[in-house]
Design a protein around this motif. Structure first.
Motif, PDB file in Angstrom:
ATOM      1  N   UNK A  24      -2.779 -15.558   6.370  1.00 20.46           N
ATOM      2  CA  UNK A  24      -2.035 -14.953   7.481  1.00 20.46           C
ATOM      3  C   UNK A  24      -0.611 -14.607   7.098  1.00 20.46           C
ATOM      4  N   UNK A  25       0.015 -15.481   6.339  1.00 20.46           N
ATOM      5  CA  UNK A  25       1.406 -15.255   5.952  1.00 20.46           C
ATOM      6  C   UNK A  25       1.550 -14.013   5.080  1.00 20.46           C
ATOM      7  N   UNK A  26       0.675 -13.861   4.093  1.00 20.78           N
ATOM      8  CA  UNK A  26       0.817 -12.764   3.135  1.00 20.78           C
ATOM      9  C   UNK A  26       0.118 -11.475   3.562  1.00 20.78           C
ATOM     10  N   UNK A  27      -0.982 -11.575   4.311  1.00 22.34           N
ATOM     11  CA  UNK A  27      -1.786 -10.378   4.609  1.00 22.34           C
ATOM     12  C   UNK A  27      -2.016 -10.132   6.095  1.00 22.34           C
ATOM     13  N   UNK A  28      -1.699 -11.095   6.933  1.00 21.13           N
ATOM     14  CA  UNK A  28      -1.887 -10.904   8.367  1.00 21.13           C
ATOM     15  C   UNK A  28      -3.238 -11.405   8.866  1.00 21.13           C
ATOM     16  N   UNK A  29      -4.270 -11.161   8.089  1.00 23.68           N
ATOM     17  CA  UNK A  29      -5.614 -11.600   8.467  1.00 23.68           C
ATOM     18  C   UNK A  29      -6.532 -11.553   7.245  1.00 23.68           C
ATOM     19  N   UNK A  30      -7.641 -12.239   7.366  1.00 19.45           N
ATOM     20  CA  UNK A  30      -8.642 -12.206   6.295  1.00 19.45           C
ATOM     21  C   UNK A  30      -9.152 -10.778   6.093  1.00 19.45           C
ATOM     22  N   UNK A  31      -9.378 -10.055   7.194  1.00 17.50           N
ATOM     23  CA  UNK A  31      -9.901  -8.692   7.080  1.00 17.50           C
ATOM     24  C   UNK A  31      -8.931  -7.771   6.346  1.00 17.50           C
ATOM     25  N   UNK A  32      -7.642  -7.898   6.656  1.00 13.69           N
ATOM     26  CA  UNK A  32      -6.647  -7.069   5.954  1.00 13.69           C
ATOM     27  C   UNK A  32      -6.606  -7.435   4.468  1.00 13.69           C
ATOM     28  N   UNK A  33      -6.724  -8.712   4.156  1.00 14.40           N
ATOM     29  CA  UNK A  33      -6.766  -9.150   2.761  1.00 14.40           C
ATOM     30  C   UNK A  33      -7.984  -8.563   2.048  1.00 14.40           C
ATOM     31  N   UNK A  34      -9.149  -8.624   2.693  1.00 13.86           N
ATOM     32  CA  UNK A  34     -10.358  -8.071   2.073  1.00 13.86           C
ATOM     33  C   UNK A  34     -10.213  -6.574   1.831  1.00 13.86           C
ATOM     34  N   UNK A  35      -9.587  -5.872   2.767  1.00 13.31           N
ATOM     35  CA  UNK A  35      -9.384  -4.432   2.584  1.00 13.31           C
ATOM     36  C   UNK A  35      -8.469  -4.168   1.393  1.00 13.31           C
ATOM     37  N   UNK A  36      -7.381  -4.933   1.270  1.00  9.31           N
ATOM     38  CA  UNK A  36      -6.477  -4.770   0.131  1.00  9.31           C
ATOM     39  C   UNK A  36      -7.199  -5.089  -1.182  1.00  9.31           C
ATOM     40  N   UNK A  37      -8.046  -6.117  -1.149  1.00 11.37           N
ATOM     41  CA  UNK A  37      -8.805  -6.475  -2.349  1.00 11.37           C
ATOM     42  C   UNK A  37      -9.764  -5.355  -2.733  1.00 11.37           C
ATOM     43  N   UNK A  38     -10.392  -4.730  -1.745  1.00 11.52           N
ATOM     44  CA  UNK A  38     -11.297  -3.616  -2.004  1.00 11.52           C
ATOM     45  C   UNK A  38     -10.534  -2.443  -2.626  1.00 11.52           C
ATOM     46  N   UNK A  39      -9.372  -2.121  -2.063  1.00  3.82           N
ATOM     47  CA  UNK A  39      -8.546  -1.042  -2.614  1.00  3.82           C
ATOM     48  C   UNK A  39      -8.187  -1.351  -4.067  1.00  3.82           C
ATOM     49  N   UNK A  40      -7.847  -2.599  -4.365  1.00  2.05           N
ATOM     50  CA  UNK A  40      -7.512  -2.982  -5.744  1.00  2.05           C
ATOM     51  C   UNK A  40      -8.714  -2.793  -6.668  1.00  2.05           C
ATOM     52  N   UNK A  41      -9.914  -3.103  -6.177  1.00  3.40           N
ATOM     53  CA  UNK A  41     -11.123  -2.885  -6.992  1.00  3.40           C
ATOM     54  C   UNK A  41     -11.335  -1.402  -7.276  1.00  3.40           C
ATOM     55  N   UNK A  42     -11.121  -0.565  -6.271  1.00  7.96           N
ATOM     56  CA  UNK A  42     -11.259   0.890  -6.440  1.00  7.96           C
ATOM     57  C   UNK A  42     -10.231   1.395  -7.457  1.00  7.96           C
ATOM     58  N   UNK A  43      -9.005   0.900  -7.353  1.00 10.02           N
ATOM     59  CA  UNK A  43      -7.952   1.357  -8.262  1.00 10.02           C
ATOM     60  C   UNK A  43      -8.263   0.993  -9.713  1.00 10.02           C
ATOM     61  N   UNK A  44      -8.997  -0.072  -9.930  1.00  8.65           N
ATOM     62  CA  UNK A  44      -9.370  -0.459 -11.298  1.00  8.65           C
ATOM     63  C   UNK A  44     -10.349   0.539 -11.918  1.00  8.65           C
ATOM     64  N   UNK A  45     -11.059   1.290 -11.081  1.00  2.15           N
ATOM     65  CA  UNK A  45     -12.013   2.293 -11.580  1.00  2.15           C
ATOM     66  C   UNK A  45     -11.298   3.636 -11.647  1.00  2.15           C
ATOM     67  N   UNK A  46     -10.281   3.734 -12.439  1.00  2.00           N
ATOM     68  CA  UNK A  46      -9.403   4.896 -12.483  1.00  2.00           C
ATOM     69  C   UNK A  46     -10.120   6.122 -13.036  1.00  2.00           C
TER      70      UNK A  46
END
Length: 197
Positions: free
Chosen positions: A40-62
């Motif tokens: 909650x402190x860093x991302x606001x919610x688990x769902x927002x964290x999962x979305x950021x993690x997904x974006x990071x996975x996509x960015x790795x497939x440059x």
């Protein structure tokens, strides 16, 4: 790494192993070594964290990684050969990236129940359009005019989504880079003839 980065890395591993719907906050905490309150402190919610993690996975497939043969002029920016070469590279990378592409389609099914994640991913989708243009054009992403992003970027994004769906459903019958390029060539030829060119 700090808690923020640990959470992001842990969430990426959880997504790849369990997907959006089955990943719990406790899973992420266990995988990251962080504590529950830090989500909650860093991302606001688990769902927002999962979305950021997904974006990071996509960015790795440059997709901007070099395409074989583009430096010799044989695949000039904007040419049909460049179009074919870029899509051939993307399709070659699909097996390695299958878990990430599956997440894309899982999110389509569960995204309505994850509004905070949806906000993050809608913004990332717009950014993704600009990231798809450079491999085909050699233009720098940061200098792309908005009309190019909103036309060519949307076109490439639509093609990518269609190829992804076909490949996930049945790789053996999915459209190849050669078939896609030949289809585009015929469409362009037909348009030229219709316009009297």
């Amino acid at each position: 790494m700090g808690h923020r980065e640990d959470l992001l890395e842990g969430a990426q591993r959880c997504l790849l192993a369990k997907g959006f719907a089955r990943t719990t906050a406790r899973d992420v905490v266990k995988e990251s070594g962080a504590n529950l309150a830090s989500i909650g402190y860093h991302y606001g919610s688990k769902d927002a964290l999962l979305a950021q993690a997904y974006v990071a996975l996509i960015e790795k497939m440059d997709m901007r990684a070099p395409v074989a043969g583009t430096s010799d002029g044989a695949t000039a920016p904007g040419s049909l050969e460049r179009f074919r070469a870029v899509w051939a590279k993307v399709l070659d990378d699909f097996p390695e990236s299958r878990a990430v592409w599956l997440l894309s389609f899982e999110f389509l099914l569960v995204g309505d129940r994850m509004p905070q994640a949806r906000e993050v991913l809608v913004a990332a989708q717009a950014q993704g359009r600009s990231g798809l243009v450079p491999p085909f054009t050699d233009l720098l992403e940061e200098s792309l005019p908005q009309d190019v992003v909103e036309s060519e970027g949307r076109f490439y994004q639509t093609v990518l989504n269609g190829l992804m769906l076909q490949w996930l459903f049945d790789p053996g019958s999915a459209t190849t880079a050669d078939q896609l390029t030949e289809g585009l060539r015929r469409v362009l030829d037909g348009a030229r003839k219709a316009e009297g060119g």
